[in-house]
Write a protein that holds these residues in place. Structure first.
Motif, PDB file in Angstrom:
ATOM      1  N   GLY B 314     -52.579 -96.080 -43.877  1.00  0.00           N
ATOM      2  CA  GLY B 314     -53.911 -95.978 -43.286  1.00  0.00           C
ATOM      3  C   GLY B 314     -54.464 -97.334 -42.913  1.00  0.00           C
ATOM      4  N   LEU B 315     -54.200 -98.318 -43.793  1.00  0.00           N
ATOM      5  CA  LEU B 315     -54.689 -99.667 -43.513  1.00  0.00           C
ATOM      6  C   LEU B 315     -53.968-100.259 -42.313  1.00  0.00           C
ATOM      7  N   GLY B 316     -52.654 -99.985 -42.225  1.00  0.00           N
ATOM      8  CA  GLY B 316     -51.868-100.523 -41.117  1.00  0.00           C
ATOM      9  C   GLY B 316     -52.280 -99.935 -39.776  1.00  0.00           C
ATOM     10  N   LEU B 317     -52.636 -98.644 -39.767  1.00  0.00           N
ATOM     11  CA  LEU B 317     -53.045 -98.014 -38.509  1.00  0.00           C
ATOM     12  C   LEU B 317     -54.380 -98.579 -38.037  1.00  0.00           C
ATOM     13  N   PHE B 318     -55.263 -98.872 -39.011  1.00  0.00           N
ATOM     14  CA  PHE B 318     -56.497 -99.602 -38.745  1.00  0.00           C
ATOM     15  C   PHE B 318     -57.399 -98.915 -37.726  1.00  0.00           C
ATOM     16  N   THR B 319     -57.570 -97.602 -37.882  1.00  0.00           N
ATOM     17  CA  THR B 319     -58.603 -96.898 -37.123  1.00  0.00           C
ATOM     18  C   THR B 319     -59.535 -96.272 -38.157  1.00  0.00           C
ATOM     19  N   PRO B 320     -60.752 -95.910 -37.768  1.00  0.00           N
ATOM     20  CA  PRO B 320     -61.669 -95.308 -38.736  1.00  0.00           C
ATOM     21  C   PRO B 320     -61.079 -94.080 -39.415  1.00  0.00           C
ATOM     22  N   VAL B 321     -60.413 -93.225 -38.635  1.00  0.00           N
ATOM     23  CA  VAL B 321     -59.840 -92.014 -39.224  1.00  0.00           C
ATOM     24  C   VAL B 321     -58.761 -92.376 -40.238  1.00  0.00           C
ATOM     25  N   ALA B 322     -57.926 -93.366 -39.883  1.00  0.00           N
ATOM     26  CA  ALA B 322     -56.836 -93.748 -40.767  1.00  0.00           C
ATOM     27  C   ALA B 322     -57.374 -94.314 -42.075  1.00  0.00           C
ATOM     28  N   LEU B 323     -58.401 -95.173 -41.983  1.00  0.00           N
ATOM     29  CA  LEU B 323     -58.971 -95.751 -43.200  1.00  0.00           C
ATOM     30  C   LEU B 323     -59.636 -94.672 -44.045  1.00  0.00           C
ATOM     31  N   ALA B 324     -60.295 -93.729 -43.382  1.00  0.00           N
ATOM     32  CA  ALA B 324     -60.880 -92.614 -44.128  1.00  0.00           C
ATOM     33  C   ALA B 324     -59.777 -91.857 -44.843  1.00  0.00           C
ATOM     34  N   GLY B 325     -58.640 -91.666 -44.142  1.00  0.00           N
ATOM     35  CA  GLY B 325     -57.498 -91.005 -44.770  1.00  0.00           C
ATOM     36  C   GLY B 325     -57.027 -91.763 -45.994  1.00  0.00           C
ATOM     37  N   THR B 326     -56.959 -93.096 -45.889  1.00  0.00           N
ATOM     38  CA  THR B 326     -56.539 -93.904 -47.029  1.00  0.00           C
ATOM     39  C   THR B 326     -57.482 -93.720 -48.207  1.00  0.00           C
ATOM     40  N   ILE B 327     -58.786 -93.717 -47.932  1.00  0.00           N
ATOM     41  CA  ILE B 327     -59.748 -93.582 -49.025  1.00  0.00           C
ATOM     42  C   ILE B 327     -59.636 -92.200 -49.667  1.00  0.00           C
ATOM     43  N   PHE B 328     -59.507 -91.179 -48.827  1.00  0.00           N
ATOM     44  CA  PHE B 328     -59.308 -89.825 -49.328  1.00  0.00           C
ATOM     45  C   PHE B 328     -58.037 -89.761 -50.168  1.00  0.00           C
ATOM     46  N   PHE B 329     -56.986 -90.359 -49.652  1.00  0.00           N
ATOM     47  CA  PHE B 329     -55.696 -90.352 -50.348  1.00  0.00           C
ATOM     48  C   PHE B 329     -55.818 -91.056 -51.706  1.00  0.00           C
ATOM     49  N   MET B 330     -56.602 -92.138 -51.717  1.00  0.00           N
ATOM     50  CA  MET B 330     -56.798 -92.897 -52.956  1.00  0.00           C
ATOM     51  C   MET B 330     -57.380 -91.991 -54.031  1.00  0.00           C
ATOM     52  N   VAL B 331     -58.441 -91.261 -53.670  1.00  0.00           N
ATOM     53  CA  VAL B 331     -59.061 -90.355 -54.640  1.00  0.00           C
ATOM     54  C   VAL B 331     -58.036 -89.346 -55.124  1.00  0.00           C
ATOM     55  N   HIS B 332     -57.334 -88.756 -54.176  1.00  0.00           N
ATOM     56  CA  HIS B 332     -56.364 -87.714 -54.512  1.00  0.00           C
ATOM     57  C   HIS B 332     -55.247 -88.253 -55.392  1.00  0.00           C
ATOM     58  N   VAL B 333     -54.704 -89.418 -55.020  1.00  0.00           N
ATOM     59  CA  VAL B 333     -53.492 -89.873 -55.716  1.00  0.00           C
ATOM     60  C   VAL B 333     -53.834 -90.369 -57.130  1.00  0.00           C
ATOM     61  N   ILE B 334     -54.998 -90.974 -57.290  1.00  0.00           N
ATOM     62  CA  ILE B 334     -55.380 -91.450 -58.621  1.00  0.00           C
ATOM     63  C   ILE B 334     -55.493 -90.266 -59.578  1.00  0.00           C
ATOM     64  N   LEU B 335     -56.125 -89.187 -59.112  1.00  0.00           N
ATOM     65  CA  LEU B 335     -56.298 -88.019 -59.975  1.00  0.00           C
ATOM     66  C   LEU B 335     -54.961 -87.337 -60.253  1.00  0.00           C
ATOM     67  N   ALA B 336     -54.204 -87.087 -59.184  1.00  0.00           N
ATOM     68  CA  ALA B 336     -52.969 -86.324 -59.343  1.00  0.00           C
ATOM     69  C   ALA B 336     -51.957 -87.088 -60.196  1.00  0.00           C
ATOM     70  N   LYS B 337     -51.829 -88.380 -59.904  1.00  0.00           N
ATOM     71  CA  LYS B 337     -50.825 -89.179 -60.615  1.00  0.00           C
ATOM     72  C   LYS B 337     -51.139 -89.289 -62.096  1.00  0.00           C
ATOM     73  N   SER B 338     -52.400 -89.562 -62.418  1.00  0.00           N
ATOM     74  CA  SER B 338     -52.776 -89.666 -63.826  1.00  0.00           C
ATOM     75  C   SER B 338     -52.552 -88.329 -64.517  1.00  0.00           C
ATOM     76  N   ALA B 339     -52.883 -87.226 -63.832  1.00  0.00           N
ATOM     77  CA  ALA B 339     -52.685 -85.903 -64.424  1.00  0.00           C
ATOM     78  C   ALA B 339     -51.204 -85.702 -64.763  1.00  0.00           C
ATOM     79  N   LEU B 340     -50.321 -86.118 -63.839  1.00  0.00           N
ATOM     80  CA  LEU B 340     -48.889 -85.921 -64.090  1.00  0.00           C
ATOM     81  C   LEU B 340     -48.418 -86.742 -65.286  1.00  0.00           C
ATOM     82  N   PHE B 341     -48.913 -87.969 -65.400  1.00  0.00           N
ATOM     83  CA  PHE B 341     -48.526 -88.779 -66.557  1.00  0.00           C
ATOM     84  C   PHE B 341     -49.008 -88.127 -67.849  1.00  0.00           C
ATOM     85  N   LEU B 342     -50.229 -87.588 -67.814  1.00  0.00           N
ATOM     86  CA  LEU B 342     -50.749 -86.933 -69.006  1.00  0.00           C
ATOM     87  C   LEU B 342     -49.899 -85.707 -69.358  1.00  0.00           C
TER      88      LEU B 342
END
Lengths: 135, 486
Positions: B314-342
């Motif tokens: 998302g950062l590499g694409l560097f458009t508003p939609v892409a950055l929004a995608g990165t931020i959305f992905f960040m929320v998703h991946v932090i939750l999902a990944k931690s859940a899997l470790f738990l």
């Protein structure tokens, strides 16, 4: 290993170094010095004491658990930062007392912050040194 | 309202002090750590609401005016990240109650946890480049101790690689800050952005950008600088692994986003294309590494790397939609990944192993756990209607819009491989019949403290899928703040 030369020297050096550390702490207020280096000198004094008289004696002289010193130091430092918050100013703003003291000059929360740093540094150094020396 | 900005830093600090004072009283420390992380989450949510309603918040620490003193800034991205830090902090604090052994608790686990959270929140909130370095160090020192606490052989082995590479990254970061200060004479990020525009040495600025890319790239586990991560993340206790996987690499990504949206946007053609290429390579190597693993937590560690690739895309694409995608992905991946470790920690509790070959039969004996694994796992693989689907969809959509078909193809392919490797865990640990001669099966009961945070995080990944619309709107707003700040 008891050395009479060292233990006699430490008897004079120990108070001198502690005095010097306080001098550095207060001087750091306006000049080169400060809580960090002052704390290091004080810790050096206690380390020397531990070498001369042994770790248990150094612990007794220190008086408090070194971990308590760390927390106390942090509390004092954070407290000095919170002080201005209660009067509606941003965190860590310097609040100065009106009257000036004869030797120190203007005193305020930055000095309190430095005292906190001093205590925390002594605490950290003593925890490290005494733990290592005991092993 | 500025005082609110200090709370996410002060709460963990004061808790750490209190926990140090109560060094020997474990039960007090346990209660305190849950209480304070709850407070941290509360303060973070409050901050998010304030930032959302009133726009970016700033605080001049010590009342020193802006370019000279240290500024704390919370825009939407910072606020979202602080909320995530509070959430993972709380989940891990509760999980630790049931999983941390008394020895580690005795030797300062809880104060260290708080110091780590303080460092993470500080890094998210600072508006000063050198101050960012300081918060990185606070976070790293705490993480070094958390990683080695317990002193097991594997832990120390992993920690050596972890410490060495991260110290190198810190040195590079500091060198970069020094050169940048030499070139512009500023450290305040907003001031730097203004001054960098006037620097007439494009080569020097690009070189500096790459220095920062390497420094943060090591911390974010970007290709080809990721190898410390799978070597170390599976060694400490699960609660620590979950915390690290949820937050530490993400701080690196956050720093990359910050620096490459605010400071180094002079030569987007070169720098951001490079990031895009590295993002693709990070995705592919991460997921290929994951496919080859047979150890539960090592497999998940490689997945962290592959997900970092998506964040960078998302950062590499560097458009508003892409950055929004990165931020959305960040929320998703932090939750999902931690859940899997738990989940992996609960599996270990039940069957006494992380080795997929030795596990089995969990679907039959623990259907609830199987569901708890399945939701975040499928979400990570990007199946609708879970959060991962919308996160990937927005990134791929942005990629198509930008005409970067190569990276879109890679992202889709990696999604399939992610699904494959997740199904490998599913098949080995949950689906296949349990080993008959299983003497290692431990009788340890798993307490509510393990289940509660796992259920909460897994539930949130499902919920995110249904709340994708509002969250994407929020991410979109955060992305526009990032790009419009100039």
């Amino acid at each position: 290993m008891f050395s009479i030369i060292l233990s006699t020297a430490v008897r004079y050096l120990f108070p001198l170094m502690l005095l010097f550390s306080v001098f550095l702490l207060l001087r750091g207020h306006n000049d080169a010095g400060g809580g960090f280096v002052g704390g290091l000198v004080a810790a050096a004094a206690f380390a020397l004491y531990a070498i001369a008289y042994g770790v248990p004696a150094a612990r007794r002289t220190l008086g408090v658990d070194s971990r308590v010193l760390i927390s106390l130091g942090l509390l004092v430092a954070v407290g000095s930062g919170l002080w201005p918050v209660f009067s509606g100013q941003p965190f860590l703003t310097g609040v100065w007392a009106k009257p000036t003291l004869p030797v120190l000059g203007k005193v305020g929360t930055p000095l309190l912050f430095d005292v906190g740093v001093y205590l925390a540094v002594v605490g950290v150094m003593m925890t490290i040194i005494l733990t290592l020396a005991e092993e | 309202m500025g005082g609110l900005l200090v709370l996410p830093i002060l709460i963990p600090l004061l808790t750490a002090v209190a926990a140090l004072l109560a060094w020997k009283r474990r039960s007090f420390q346990r209660a305190l750590s849950v209480l304070s992380t709850t407070g941290l989450l509360g303060a973070a949510l409050w901050l998010l609401v304030v930032v959302w309603q009133n726009g970016t918040q700033t605080l001049q620490v010590g009342n020193w005016p802006a370019p000279f003193g240290i500024t704390l800034v919370a825009d939407l991205l910072s606020a979202i990240m602080v909320v995530l830090a509070g959430l993972i902090g709380l989940a891990v604090a509760v999980y630790s109650l049931g999983s941390m052994d008394p020895d580690r608790e005795q030797f300062g686990y809880y104060p260290l946890l708080q110091v780590l959270l303080m460092g993470v929140c500080g890094a998210f909130l600072t508006g000063d480049l050198f101050n960012l370095y300081v918060w990185f160090e606070v976070m790293l020192i705490a993480s070094f101790v958390l990683m080695t606490l317990g002193g097991e052989r594997a832990q120390l082995e992993g920690a050596i690689k972890y410490v060495t590479l991260n110290l190198m990254a810190s040195a590079l970061f500091l060198a970069g800050v020094g050169i940048l200060y030499g070139v512009t004479g500023a450290l305040n990020m907003a001031d730097l952005a203004r001054r960098l525009e006037q620097v007439r040495q494009p080569g020097l600025v690009t070189a500096l950008a790459l220095l920062f890319l390497i420094a943060f790239g090591i911390k974010a586990a970007m290709f080809p600088l990721f190898f410390w991560l799978p070597a170390s993340y599976h060694t400490p206790p699960v609660a620590v692994s979950a915390l690290f996987s949820g937050l530490l690499t993400k701080v690196g990504v956050y720093a990359l986003i910050r620096v490459f949206t605010l400071l180094f946007v002079q030569d987007v053609e070169f720098t951001h294309t490079l990031i895009l290429v590295l993002a693709g390579l990070t995705m592919v190597t991460g997921v290929l590494g994951a496919v080859a693993q047979t150890e539960f937590r090592r497999l998940l560690s490689f997945h962290i790397i592959s997900q970092i690739g998506y964040l960078l895309m998302g950062l590499g694409l560097f458009t508003p939609v892409a950055l929004a995608g990165t931020i959305f992905f960040m929320v998703h991946v932090i939750l999902a990944k931690s859940a899997l470790f738990l989940v992996s920690g609960i599996v270990y509790r039940l069957q006494g192993s992380y080795d997929l070959k030795k596990l089995g039969g969990l679907y039959r004996s623990q259907p609830v756990l199987a569901v708890l694994f399945l939701f975040p796992a499928l979400s990570l693989a990007g199946l609708p209607p879970l959060s991962g689907f919308f996160a990937k969809l927005s990134l791929i959509w942005a990629g198509l819009e930008a005409g970067q078909y190569g990276i879109v193809a890679v992202a889709l392919g990696v999604g399939l491989l992610t699904l494959f490797s997740m199904m490998k865990i599913w098949d080995q640990a949950f689906w296949k019949p349990a080993m008959e001669d299983d003497s290692t099966k431990s009788s340890q009961s798993s307490s509510w403290a393990l289940w509660l945070p796992t259920v909460a995080l897994a539930g949130l990944t499902v919920l995110l899928g249904f709340a994708a619309g509002p969250l994407f709107a929020l991410s979109r707003q955060a992305a526009e703040q990032l790009l419009g700040g100039r």
